[in-house]
Design a protein around this motif. Sequence first.
Motif, PDB file in Angstrom:
ATOM      1  N   LEU A 129       0.828  -1.213   0.000  1.00 43.30           N
ATOM      2  CA  LEU A 129       0.000   0.000   0.000  1.00 43.30           C
ATOM      3  C   LEU A 129       0.857   1.256   0.000  1.00 43.30           C
ATOM      4  O   LEU A 129       0.539   2.238  -0.687  1.00 43.30           O
ATOM      5  N   SER A 130       1.971   1.234   0.735  1.00 37.54           N
ATOM      6  CA  SER A 130       2.806   2.441   0.774  1.00 37.54           C
ATOM      7  C   SER A 130       3.555   2.656  -0.539  1.00 37.54           C
ATOM      8  O   SER A 130       3.832   3.793  -0.922  1.00 37.54           O
ATOM      9  N   LEU A 131       3.884   1.571  -1.258  1.00 36.03           N
ATOM     10  CA  LEU A 131       4.450   1.729  -2.611  1.00 36.03           C
ATOM     11  C   LEU A 131       3.469   2.469  -3.510  1.00 36.03           C
ATOM     12  O   LEU A 131       3.841   3.374  -4.262  1.00 36.03           O
ATOM     13  N   LEU A 132       2.216   2.093  -3.401  1.00 41.27           N
ATOM     14  CA  LEU A 132       1.173   2.746  -4.185  1.00 41.27           C
ATOM     15  C   LEU A 132       1.086   4.230  -3.817  1.00 41.27           C
ATOM     16  O   LEU A 132       0.964   5.099  -4.682  1.00 41.27           O
ATOM     17  N   ALA A 133       1.172   4.508  -2.516  1.00 45.76           N
ATOM     18  CA  ALA A 133       1.028   5.882  -2.038  1.00 45.76           C
ATOM     19  C   ALA A 133       2.148   6.792  -2.539  1.00 45.76           C
ATOM     20  O   ALA A 133       1.912   7.961  -2.844  1.00 45.76           O
ATOM     21  N   VAL A 134       3.385   6.256  -2.637  1.00 47.02           N
ATOM     22  CA  VAL A 134       4.494   7.124  -3.051  1.00 47.02           C
ATOM     23  C   VAL A 134       4.708   7.124  -4.568  1.00 47.02           C
ATOM     24  O   VAL A 134       5.417   7.983  -5.086  1.00 47.02           O
ATOM     25  N   MET A 135       4.084   6.183  -5.289  1.00 48.51           N
ATOM     26  CA  MET A 135       4.269   6.133  -6.750  1.00 48.51           C
ATOM     27  C   MET A 135       3.210   6.929  -7.510  1.00 48.51           C
ATOM     28  O   MET A 135       3.456   7.387  -8.618  1.00 48.51           O
ATOM     29  N   PHE A 136       2.012   7.065  -6.930  1.00 54.49           N
ATOM     30  CA  PHE A 136       0.926   7.780  -7.612  1.00 54.49           C
ATOM     31  C   PHE A 136       0.660   9.099  -6.884  1.00 54.49           C
ATOM     32  O   PHE A 136       0.113   9.119  -5.789  1.00 54.49           O
ATOM     33  N   THR A 137       1.070  10.210  -7.521  1.00 51.31           N
ATOM     34  CA  THR A 137       0.943  11.519  -6.875  1.00 51.31           C
ATOM     35  C   THR A 137      -0.107  12.417  -7.526  1.00 51.31           C
ATOM     36  O   THR A 137      -0.576  13.356  -6.909  1.00 51.31           O
ATOM     37  N   ASP A 138      -0.478  12.132  -8.771  1.00 50.19           N
ATOM     38  CA  ASP A 138      -1.521  12.911  -9.441  1.00 50.19           C
ATOM     39  C   ASP A 138      -2.895  12.475  -8.927  1.00 50.19           C
ATOM     40  O   ASP A 138      -3.168  11.278  -8.809  1.00 50.19           O
ATOM     41  N   ALA A 139      -3.765  13.433  -8.627  1.00 51.69           N
ATOM     42  CA  ALA A 139      -5.036  13.116  -7.974  1.00 51.69           C
ATOM     43  C   ALA A 139      -5.908  12.168  -8.798  1.00 51.69           C
ATOM     44  O   ALA A 139      -6.479  11.214  -8.273  1.00 51.69           O
ATOM     45  N   LYS A 140      -6.024  12.432 -10.104  1.00 53.37           N
ATOM     46  CA  LYS A 140      -6.883  11.584 -10.938  1.00 53.37           C
ATOM     47  C   LYS A 140      -6.306  10.177 -11.098  1.00 53.37           C
ATOM     48  O   LYS A 140      -7.013   9.179 -11.038  1.00 53.37           O
ATOM     49  N   GLU A 141      -4.988  10.111 -11.310  1.00 51.30           N
ATOM     50  CA  GLU A 141      -4.340   8.801 -11.419  1.00 51.30           C
ATOM     51  C   GLU A 141      -4.440   8.040 -10.099  1.00 51.30           C
ATOM     52  O   GLU A 141      -4.662   6.826 -10.072  1.00 51.30           O
ATOM     53  N   ARG A 142      -4.253   8.775  -9.020  1.00 56.11           N
ATOM     54  CA  ARG A 142      -4.328   8.161  -7.685  1.00 56.11           C
ATOM     55  C   ARG A 142      -5.710   7.567  -7.458  1.00 56.11           C
ATOM     56  O   ARG A 142      -5.855   6.484  -6.901  1.00 56.11           O
ATOM     57  N   ALA A 143      -6.749   8.286  -7.899  1.00 52.34           N
ATOM     58  CA  ALA A 143      -8.119   7.791  -7.734  1.00 52.34           C
ATOM     59  C   ALA A 143      -8.308   6.466  -8.473  1.00 52.34           C
ATOM     60  O   ALA A 143      -8.899   5.523  -7.939  1.00 52.34           O
ATOM     61  N   LYS A 144      -7.782   6.385  -9.690  1.00 53.12           N
ATOM     62  CA  LYS A 144      -7.909   5.138 -10.468  1.00 53.12           C
ATOM     63  C   LYS A 144      -7.124   3.999  -9.809  1.00 53.12           C
ATOM     64  O   LYS A 144      -7.611   2.876  -9.681  1.00 53.12           O
ATOM     65  N   ALA A 145      -5.891   4.306  -9.383  1.00 53.50           N
ATOM     66  CA  ALA A 145      -5.034   3.277  -8.781  1.00 53.50           C
ATOM     67  C   ALA A 145      -5.643   2.741  -7.494  1.00 53.50           C
ATOM     68  O   ALA A 145      -5.691   1.526  -7.263  1.00 53.50           O
ATOM     69  N   PHE A 146      -6.124   3.652  -6.661  1.00 53.85           N
ATOM     70  CA  PHE A 146      -6.718   3.216  -5.398  1.00 53.85           C
ATOM     71  C   PHE A 146      -8.090   2.581  -5.612  1.00 53.85           C
ATOM     72  O   PHE A 146      -8.557   1.792  -4.797  1.00 53.85           O
ATOM     73  N   GLY A 147      -8.744   2.923  -6.728  1.00 53.93           N
ATOM     74  CA  GLY A 147      -9.989   2.241  -7.065  1.00 53.93           C
ATOM     75  C   GLY A 147      -9.746   0.763  -7.322  1.00 53.93           C
ATOM     76  O   GLY A 147     -10.461  -0.108  -6.824  1.00 53.93           O
TER      77      GLY A 147
END
Length: 498
Positions: free
Chosen positions: A124-142
């Motif tokens: 989960l923390s890899l995901l948190a530090v790799m995706f910084t753009d809000a829209k991309e982050r929303a898709k990744a965390f989706g």
Amino acid sequence: MSESALQPDPRRWKALIFIGLAQLMVVLDATVVNIALPSAQADLGISDANRQWVITAYALAFGGLLLFGGRIADLWGRKRTFTVGLIGFALASAIGGMAANTAMLLGARALQGVFGALLAPAALSLLAVMFTDAKERAKAFGIYGAIAGGGGAIGLILGGLLTEYLNWRWTFYVNIPFALVAVAGAVLVIKEPVGSQNRNRLDIPGVLLVTTGLVSLVYGFTRAESDGWTSGSTLGLFAAAAVLLVAFVLVESKVKAPLLPLRVVTERNRGGVYLSLGMAVIGMFGLFLFLTYYLQVVLGYTPVVTGLAFLPMVAGMITGSTQIGARLMTRVAPRYLMAPGFLVASVGMLILTQIKVDSSYWNLLPGLILMGLGMGTAFMPAMSMATHGVKPQDAGVASAMVNTSQQVGGAIGTALLNTIANSAGVAYAKAHHIGPTSPKIQQLEGMVHSFSTAIWWSFGILVLAAGVAFTLINTGRPEAHQATGADSEELAVPVMAH
């Protein structure tokens, strides 16, 4: 910080595939063994008193060591911790599959929990530090939220298929190919951002206090299920947990490099996510636990059909997470997704309280779909908000708190709802003069009444989770732009508008 350090990793979407695969393996393992347990018990001669430890050994090690695992991820580096966790999990799974006796199986389950506690927060923390753009982050965390929410139900399906068509040992062996593919992906694709590690010394007193405190808490709820809530062992474990966890908070407020910086949990929004998510998991365990027994014992479904019966809920979770949650996350505030999501799930739970001995699957279907849609919609912003506002150096431990709230919630849910169901069943049998020699239909009616009572409690807990999410989580919607150099200290998250 250099301009290149601020650029997102071009291979981040490929990395998400392998991070998601590892997370699926960990989440699957919480339920995949459940359906296989009767077969393993018969094969290895596990006593009724010891069979619960096949589940509890994993939960104790995993739940107790998660914060330690999160801190190790921050200290060693997330990619290294992720890889070590995968390899260790695969080895522990191989030992479990080869188990020749009870002790070997329980040891393997505990070892799975230890390496799972390294793997889950690193993922989960890899995901948190790799995706910084809000829209991309929303898709990744989706996508990640769909895996986290639906993995448990998928585990029930997979457990049924493997047990019925191969044997129970394959519920362990199936982890090995998952882990090998994810390790290959980690080595070839995942690249951790420079400067996101936390080089401070490990807080040994904090590790010992929180690990023993959480183990005491989880074990206390396990003992409550078997010995009762007022027994000396149960109360002693709860008292020990309270003392150890209070001491942990005091130590963390004093030491220079704490295991869990209190700023991670005292921030209103993150605290609201951890609390509401833990409560929602308690409610979900009511569904998995009692509906599994209902389908197999009352309706007479086979393990495979029981697993497949959960498919509409899995589809609902994936739809809620990737189509509703991810699309709306950059448009509305998180609490307007989480609170309604939990409420929709509670409506699904309300439908499922109406189960009868002669109910058909079509009576259950609307409840399952609503449960999936609601939880999927709520899980996605919850996973993203859990690391909102933390420095990259704290991302591992903030991520570990998500898993800790889920594991502790799951352990509490299993014990609390089982106790409620048992008490309701005993009271019903006494009121209706049902005994061991009574007709089977009367015994089944008592069983269904006990399940329905527990599911009513799950409904109430989900409504309460919605209230907590709406009250405590007050941040605005994420801005749809990438963090700039001025925001580099908090690169793990998008800038939030208030």
